[in-house]
Scaffold this motif. Structure first.
Motif, PDB file in Angstrom:
ATOM      1  N   THR A   1     -31.648  14.586  32.706  1.00 50.15           N
ATOM      2  CA  THR A   1     -31.996  15.474  31.598  1.00 50.15           C
ATOM      3  C   THR A   1     -31.713  14.819  30.259  1.00 50.15           C
ATOM      4  O   THR A   1     -32.503  14.935  29.312  1.00 50.15           O
ATOM      5  CB  THR A   1     -31.209  16.795  31.712  1.00 50.15           C
TER       6      THR A   1
ATOM      7  N   LEU B   1     -31.643  23.393  33.695  1.00 46.69           N
ATOM      8  CA  LEU B   1     -31.872  24.386  34.747  1.00 46.69           C
ATOM      9  C   LEU B   1     -32.932  23.899  35.736  1.00 46.69           C
ATOM     10  O   LEU B   1     -32.798  24.084  36.949  1.00 46.69           O
ATOM     11  CB  LEU B   1     -32.309  25.714  34.118  1.00 46.69           C
TER      12      LEU B   1
ATOM     13  N   PRO C   1     -31.467  23.129  27.554  1.00 48.88           N
ATOM     14  CA  PRO C   1     -31.031  24.101  28.577  1.00 48.88           C
ATOM     15  C   PRO C   1     -32.084  24.304  29.666  1.00 48.88           C
ATOM     16  O   PRO C   1     -31.749  24.374  30.856  1.00 48.88           O
ATOM     17  CB  PRO C   1     -30.806  25.396  27.785  1.00 48.88           C
TER      18      PRO C   1
ATOM     19  N   ALA D   1     -26.685  23.947  24.464  1.00 49.53           N
ATOM     20  CA  ALA D   1     -27.197  23.658  25.805  1.00 49.53           C
ATOM     21  C   ALA D   1     -26.065  23.402  26.796  1.00 49.53           C
ATOM     22  O   ALA D   1     -26.048  23.957  27.901  1.00 49.53           O
ATOM     23  CB  ALA D   1     -28.136  22.455  25.745  1.00 49.53           C
TER      24      ALA D   1
ATOM     25  N   LEU E   1     -23.989  26.583  27.465  1.00 47.84           N
ATOM     26  CA  LEU E   1     -24.706  27.582  28.254  1.00 47.84           C
ATOM     27  C   LEU E   1     -24.788  27.180  29.720  1.00 47.84           C
ATOM     28  O   LEU E   1     -24.747  28.036  30.605  1.00 47.84           O
ATOM     29  CB  LEU E   1     -26.110  27.785  27.679  1.00 47.84           C
ATOM     30  N   CYS E   2     -24.904  25.882  29.985  1.00 47.72           N
ATOM     31  CA  CYS E   2     -25.076  25.412  31.372  1.00 47.72           C
ATOM     32  C   CYS E   2     -23.768  24.995  32.030  1.00 47.72           C
ATOM     33  O   CYS E   2     -23.620  25.130  33.248  1.00 47.72           O
ATOM     34  CB  CYS E   2     -26.060  24.246  31.394  1.00 47.72           C
TER      35      CYS E   2
END
Length: 453
Positions: free
Chosen positions: A396, A251, A247, A204, A207-208
């Motif tokens: 998050t 987002l 993830p 996660a 990817l971010c």
């Protein structure tokens, strides 16, 4: 005209260790300490440090090496806080995160073994203190970078251990956990669940925030690929859920910060109203989801365990059985008699609080959760300009930990990565508020300075 902007460029109170040159010995020592400390608090190499044999059941008593490392981490974290100019302001703004460790110490009064409860409460306090200390000396950007790199190291070590030391890195037929886990990876962790959640979190974050964590794209993609391998090898349902949820949540949080200010609050409240009831129905939803993944429909024995725990909680409803000692000495034998299986913990963070502290402690825990959601949600509703797209990270993390506690005991477990993350998220939310206040105070004074040049 000569203008010295060195003082004005950064508020005096904002100067901390994370902003000094990376080449200074003090900063290098800090990074090494936080890296090793995070690996330790995340549960990496616990089996090796404790000298435990994978074929024997874990008795729960820490080894001398683990006790020394725990004490060293607490002392070092305290020293870091003493050297930080932010410590007092941060503590005043983040004090609710210390309520649960305080309650653990207080439960010595009704625990069946006060000494055991004390010995378990100390590392719980140290875990919270460690996460808090990271936020005190590091900005949100630096904290994300550190967290991503430590998780990457855990993945690299785990893959290496699988091939170099499979007896420790892979659940085997003689394993204490039984043949149901045979062949599943656990890497440098004690159980496959630890590796699964770490692998999901690593994916996660990379990817971010990949470019922020690792500048080399090929290396970054390599870590993601190894994380996928660990996720598949661990075959952990919680790990798969982590890889899917975090993830997406990051987002969504980033998208919320880009909405018009008038719409952010209503959308965030709508999300919470939708998500929180889903967490209440989590057992049924997880059962359906894990059935798709060919997992056991009773959540690997969790549902019978929860039924037994709810019955036992009614016997000590107000204050519970005391932190850790109550479960090990009173609850665990009764659960074994009722289910025929021995469990090391409740496999649910909220039930863990209820068993340890009763409804009184559960009420305090819910108050802390509401405070966490409010403190971190404020960064999404009114994102500070200096944080940009990173402002949704603390919220998050809080939502992820709250969700993970529906199937794991991550809320008040000592030396647990989720407790570190909660303390880190709370600290970063407080730090962001302090930075906004400092920058607001600095800008007018800097303008007046220019007017008088």
């Amino acid at each position: 005209m000569a203008v010295d902007v060195r003082k004005g460029a950064r508020p005096t109170r904002a100067v901390d260790v994370s902003r000094r040159s990376a080449s200074t010995p003090a900063n290098k020592f800090l990074i090494v300490f936080l890296t090793v400390g995070l690996l330790f608090e995340f549960g990496a190499f616990r089996m090796q440090l404790s000298g435990e044999n994978p074929g024997l059941a874990i008795d729960g008593s820490p080894s001398v090496a683990v006790q020394i490392l725990t004490a060293s981490a607490i002392v070092a974290a305290g020293a870091v806080l003493l050297c930080s100019r932010r410590a007092s302001d941060m503590a005043l703004g983040t004090w609710p995160i210390f309520l649960m460790p305080a309650l653990a110490f207080a439960s010595m009064l009704w625990s069946p073994d006060a000494e055991f409860t004390f010995r378990k409460s100390v590392p719980l306090f140290g875990t919270v203190l460690f996460g808090f200390s990271i936020a005190t000396v590091m900005s949100t950007r630096d904290a994300i970078r550190l967290l991503g790199r430590v998780l990457s190291l855990a993945i690299l070590f785990s893959v290496a251990w699988v091939y170099l030391f499979p007896y420790y890195a892979i659940h085997n037929p003689s394993d204490y956990a039984g043949n149901t886990l045979e062949g599943d990876w656990r890497g440098v962790f004690t159980h496959r669940t630890g590796l699964g959640h770490v692998a999901g979190l690593t994916m996660a974050l990379l990817l971010c925030y990949g470019r922020l964590i690792w500048s080399y794209r090929l290396f970054r993609y390599g870590i993601v690929a190894l994380s996928v391998a660990c996720l598949i090898g661990a075959d952990s349902g919680g790990g798969f859920l982590t890889a899917a949820f975090v993830p997406l949540a990051l987002l969504v949080a980033q998208a919320l910060t880009r909405l018009k200010p008038a719409h952010r609050s209503s959308v965030l409240v709508l999300m919470l109203v939708t998500v929180l009831p889903l967490m209440v129905l989590a057992p049924k939803l997880f059962s359906a989801g894990l059935a798709i993944l060919h997992k056991q429909p009773d959540l690997t024995g969790r549902i019978p365990l929860w039924d037994a725990l709810l019955g036992l909680a009614q016997q000590q409803p107000l204050l519970g059985y005391g932190y850790r000692a109550g479960f090990d000495y009173v609850v665990q034998p009764q659960v074994l008699a009722a289910t025929g299986t021995i469990y090391a913990h409740c496999h649910n963070g909220y039930l863990e609080v209820l068993i340890a502290f009763g409804f009184f402690g559960l009420g305090i825990c819910l108050a802390v959760i509401i405070w966490l959601l409010k403190a971190t949600g404020r960064l999404v509703v009114a994102p500070p300009a200096h944080l940009s797209h990173l402002s949704g990270f603390p919220f998050t993390i809080v939502m992820y930990v709250l969700g993970a506690n529906c199937i794991e005991s991550f809320l008040i477990t000592e030396s647990n990565y989720a407790v570190v993350l909660l303390a880190l998220a709370a600290g970063l939310a407080t730090r962001a508020r302090l930075e906004v206040r400092e920058l607001s105070a600095w800008t007018p004074s800097f303008g007046r300075g220019l007017d008088h040049v």
